[in-house]
Design an enzyme around this catalytic site. Structure first.
Site, PDB file in Angstrom:
ATOM      1  N   HIS A  39      -9.126  -4.040  -0.941  1.00 56.28           N
ATOM      2  CA  HIS A  39      -8.337  -4.954  -0.113  1.00 56.28           C
ATOM      3  C   HIS A  39      -7.745  -5.996  -1.039  1.00 56.28           C
ATOM      4  CE1 HIS A  39      -7.284  -7.093   3.624  1.00 56.28           C
ATOM      5  NE2 HIS A  39      -7.676  -8.209   3.027  1.00 56.28           N
ATOM      6  N   TYR A  54     -20.218 -11.057   0.899  1.00 51.80           N
ATOM      7  CA  TYR A  54     -20.203 -11.907  -0.304  1.00 51.80           C
ATOM      8  C   TYR A  54     -21.113 -11.319  -1.388  1.00 51.80           C
ATOM      9  CZ  TYR A  54     -17.866 -15.147   2.777  1.00 51.80           C
ATOM     10  OH  TYR A  54     -16.969 -15.703   3.649  1.00 51.80           O
ATOM     11  N   ASP A  97     -13.298 -22.047   8.084  1.00 51.11           N
ATOM     12  CA  ASP A  97     -13.601 -23.359   7.497  1.00 51.11           C
ATOM     13  C   ASP A  97     -13.199 -24.452   8.464  1.00 51.11           C
ATOM     14  OD1 ASP A  97     -14.389 -22.215   5.005  1.00 51.11           O
ATOM     15  OD2 ASP A  97     -12.269 -21.911   4.555  1.00 51.11           O
ATOM     16  N   SER A 119      -5.657  -1.771   1.451  1.00 53.29           N
ATOM     17  CA  SER A 119      -5.056  -2.688   2.421  1.00 53.29           C
ATOM     18  C   SER A 119      -4.644  -3.955   1.672  1.00 53.29           C
ATOM     19  CB  SER A 119      -6.040  -3.009   3.558  1.00 53.29           C
ATOM     20  OG  SER A 119      -7.301  -3.404   3.053  1.00 53.29           O
ATOM     21  N   GLU A 179      -3.534  -8.256   1.998  1.00 48.23           N
ATOM     22  CA  GLU A 179      -3.631  -9.477   2.801  1.00 48.23           C
ATOM     23  C   GLU A 179      -2.494 -10.450   2.482  1.00 48.23           C
ATOM     24  OE1 GLU A 179      -7.546 -11.077   3.591  1.00 48.23           O
ATOM     25  OE2 GLU A 179      -6.881 -12.985   2.710  1.00 48.23           O
ATOM     26  N   PHE A 207      -9.265 -21.639  -6.964  1.00 48.42           N
ATOM     27  CA  PHE A 207      -9.738 -20.789  -5.865  1.00 48.42           C
ATOM     28  C   PHE A 207     -11.198 -20.402  -6.063  1.00 48.42           C
ATOM     29  CE2 PHE A 207      -5.330 -18.804  -4.773  1.00 48.42           C
ATOM     30  CZ  PHE A 207      -4.991 -19.978  -4.116  1.00 48.42           C
TER      31      PHE A 207
END
Length: 275
Positions: free
Chosen positions: A257, A136, A100, A7, A9, A207
């Site tokens: 992903h 995570y 967030d 997949s 994003e 990031f």
């Protein structure tokens, strides 16, 4: 072993030019035949309309699409309205996240954690949505301990999540250890590995500092050694990430992903090496 699910994003573009550019990118990536595309949701719901518009654009081209939905800064009523909108448009899949808090924002909202959001979605809509949640492998940056983080993940699954997508990582052992620990708790949902292609050293460092993803020292030093040689950075990054993906799939990861950053080239190159 079942065929792994791939997949991809995207994030919602902010301008009409960005929307057209993403359309071109997405049509290139659609040739890879991913299971679905997901579209992120800005802090505090700041890109809510853009997320929905992008999802509907993808669906209009005949592809499955999953909007992200975050609960931070939102009310039950606002989330209820968004869920109703999703249902009205025939959206059957979503990614449920805590999200967030945008800077300068007052409170956290009525739902503070992703498990509360998943519970609310299930209470409001039953089994209408296939719900993905976050995982995570290298521990959430705000977690008190790895065990606390694992228990938070367990709460999201028990609340009714169907599957999970991990934060990106470059250490396959962290992923396998996380999956083993989850399975020991009786968690049986697919835990799909999140993959971030490496194309820009400065951006990757920024990031990774924000989200707590560890860049192995040897990778970091090698990337730094290339300086402004973007071709070498991309070639090395392609080798590193492809090797990671191969190890994950060989070890039983149910899917990958790709965090595409609204670009087609790197994800396509990795994908073509894997198939």
């Amino acid at each position: 072993m079942e065929t792994p699910n791939f997949s991809i994003e995207f994030f919602p573009p902010k301008t009409p030019e960005g929307a057209e550019k993403l359309r071109v990118t997405r049509r290139k990536l659609a040739e890879l035949n991913p299971k679905y595309f997901s579209v992120t949701f800005g802090a505090g719901g700041s890109t809510q309309q853009g997320t929905l518009d992008t999802v509907l654009d993808i669906m209009a081209d005949g592809h499955l699409a999953a909007p992200h939905l975050s609960c931070i800064g939102a009310t039950r009523e606002s989330i209820r309205a968004i869920l109703q909108q999703f249902q009205d448009k025939g959206i059957r899949r979503l990614v449920a996240l805590r999200g967030d808090l945008p800077s300068g924002y007052g409170g956290a909202g009525e739902l503070r954690y992703a498990n509360e959001l998943v519970e609310f979605i299930r209470a409001e809509t039953g089994d209408w949505f296939h719900i993905e949640v976050a995982a995570y492998p290298e521990v959430h940056p705000q977690a008190r301990s790895p065990q606390d983080d694992l228990l938070a993940f367990e709460r999201k699954i028990k609340a009714g999540a169907n599957a999970a997508i991990t934060q990106y990582f470059y250490n396959a052992d962290a992923y396998f250890q996380f999956v083993d620990n989850a399975q020991r708790l009786g968690i049986a949902v697919p835990i799909v590995a999140g993959i971030m292609p490496i194309t820009n050293y400065t951006q990757l460092m920024r990031f990774s500092d924000m989200c707590g993803a560890e860049i192995p020292r040897w990778v970091r030093l090698k990337l730094a050694s290339f300086g402004d040689d973007s071709a070498s950075i991309k070639a090395f990054g392609l080798d590193v990430v492809t090797s990671l993906c191969e190890r994950l799939l060989a070890g039983g990861a149910p899917g990958l992903h790709f965090y595409s950053m609204n670009q087609a080239v790197a994800t396509t190159a990795i994908w073509q090496r894997l198939v």
